[in-house]
Design an enzyme around this catalytic site. Structure first.
Site, PDB file in Angstrom:
ATOM      1  N   ASP A  79       0.857  -1.177   0.000  1.00 59.65           N
ATOM      2  CA  ASP A  79       0.000   0.000   0.000  1.00 59.65           C
ATOM      3  C   ASP A  79       0.897   1.232   0.000  1.00 59.65           C
ATOM      4  OD1 ASP A  79      -3.135   0.587   0.491  1.00 59.65           O
ATOM      5  OD2 ASP A  79      -1.948   2.179   1.416  1.00 59.65           O
TER       6      ASP A  79
ATOM      7  N   TYR B 156     -12.876   7.311 -15.782  1.00 60.75           N
ATOM      8  CA  TYR B 156     -12.835   6.184 -14.850  1.00 60.75           C
ATOM      9  C   TYR B 156     -13.560   4.978 -15.453  1.00 60.75           C
ATOM     10  CZ  TYR B 156     -13.684   3.471 -10.586  1.00 60.75           C
ATOM     11  OH  TYR B 156     -13.749   2.472  -9.642  1.00 60.75           O
TER      12      TYR B 156
ATOM     13  N   LYS C  89     -11.836   1.362 -16.316  1.00 64.38           N
ATOM     14  CA  LYS C  89     -12.334   0.095 -15.786  1.00 64.38           C
ATOM     15  C   LYS C  89     -12.792  -0.845 -16.904  1.00 64.38           C
ATOM     16  CE  LYS C  89     -11.576   0.526 -11.410  1.00 64.38           C
ATOM     17  NZ  LYS C  89     -10.486  -0.287 -10.803  1.00 64.38           N
TER      18      LYS C  89
END
Length: 262
Positions: free
Chosen positions: A46, A169, A173
């Site tokens: 992360d 976006y 995707k």
């Protein structure tokens, strides 16, 4: 009585080494906890060291026998990603299970129509949603192919069908979903590659979402609620486990009944 945190030999992922990107966020953390419950060793990446530490500590408290290796890294940076993967492999062994969670929209407004969008916004959204997947797969998939086993799960979104409020976006995707199918073909028959197609999930994104957007998603859902990170974690557990051995190249909707197709 045997504690639930004890690893049992009949757990489905006791021999798995799972690498999860974005493991500090709500979705990534939920996936990490579920795969720990399934018995997998965990490599967690992360960009936030604080969030990563919190996820690892919770897992190690609940599942003390699970091996966990955490590396703070920016998954959009190739060198950082490769260094993180190397450290995880040295600690846990070859990665058998890859979960690409990193994605979303960086900062600012969630809703930006294309006609008012900057080039920087467009480029950053594609980089955030596609580059981490690219780096991870290029680094890890060859080892899976060589060992003739492996499972990869990517995170797409129901917006891939097209969204006038988040066009870049949605397009990114859609690319994730397409790449999933392409990779399933390229890596067959030994490595299975699938993607999950979530609806709106109750994560930190909701904090920046317009109330109308949240209400619209809830109304579109046949179940009349937002998804929870644990809903995604359960689907990931299924797709990387033995019960999905005959599933590859699939896009699994976890969207409360909102259609997920172009």
């Amino acid at each position: 009585m045997e504690k639930s945190s004890t690893i049992k030999k009949d757990l489905p992922l006791t021999e798995a080494v799972a690498l999860i990107s974005g493991a500090g966020g709500p979705m990534g953390a939920a996936i990490a906890k579920r795969l720990a419950a399934d018995g997998a060793s965990l490599g967690l990446i992360d960009i936030s060291g604080r969030r990563l530490t919190a996820t690892a500590e919770e897992i190690q408290n609940d599942f003390p026998n699970i091996k966990v290796c955490t590396v703070r890294a920016n998954a959009t940076d190739k060198d950082e990603t490769n260094a993180a993967i190397k450290e995880i492999v040295e600690a846990l062994g070859p990665v058998t299970t890859l979960i690409n969670v990193v994605g979303g929209i960086r900062g600012g407004e969630l809703v930006t129509p294309l006609l008012g969008m900057t080039e920087e916004r467009f480029d950053s959204t594609f980089a955030l949603n596609l580059k981490p997947l690219f780096w991870m797969v290029q680094a890890i998939a060859p080892g899976m192919v060589a060992s003739k086993k492996g499972a990869i799960v990517n995170i797409s979104s129901v917006t891939f069908a097209g969204d006038g409020d988040q066009p870049e976006y949605a397009a990114a995707k859609a690319a994730v979903s397409s790449l999933t199918r392409s990779l399933a073909i390229e890596l067959a028959p030994d490595v299975r590659v699938n993607c999950i197609v979530p609806g709106l999930i109750q994560t930190s994104v909701i904090e920046n979402a317009a109330p109308k957007m949240v209400k619209d998603y809830t109304n579109r859902s046949l179940l009349k609620r937002l998804g929870q990170p644990e809903d995604i974690a359960g689907a990931v557990s299924f797709l990387v486990g033995p019960d999905s051995n005959f599933i590859t190249g699939a896009a699994l909707p976890v969207s409360g009944g909102i259609p997920a197709s172009l």
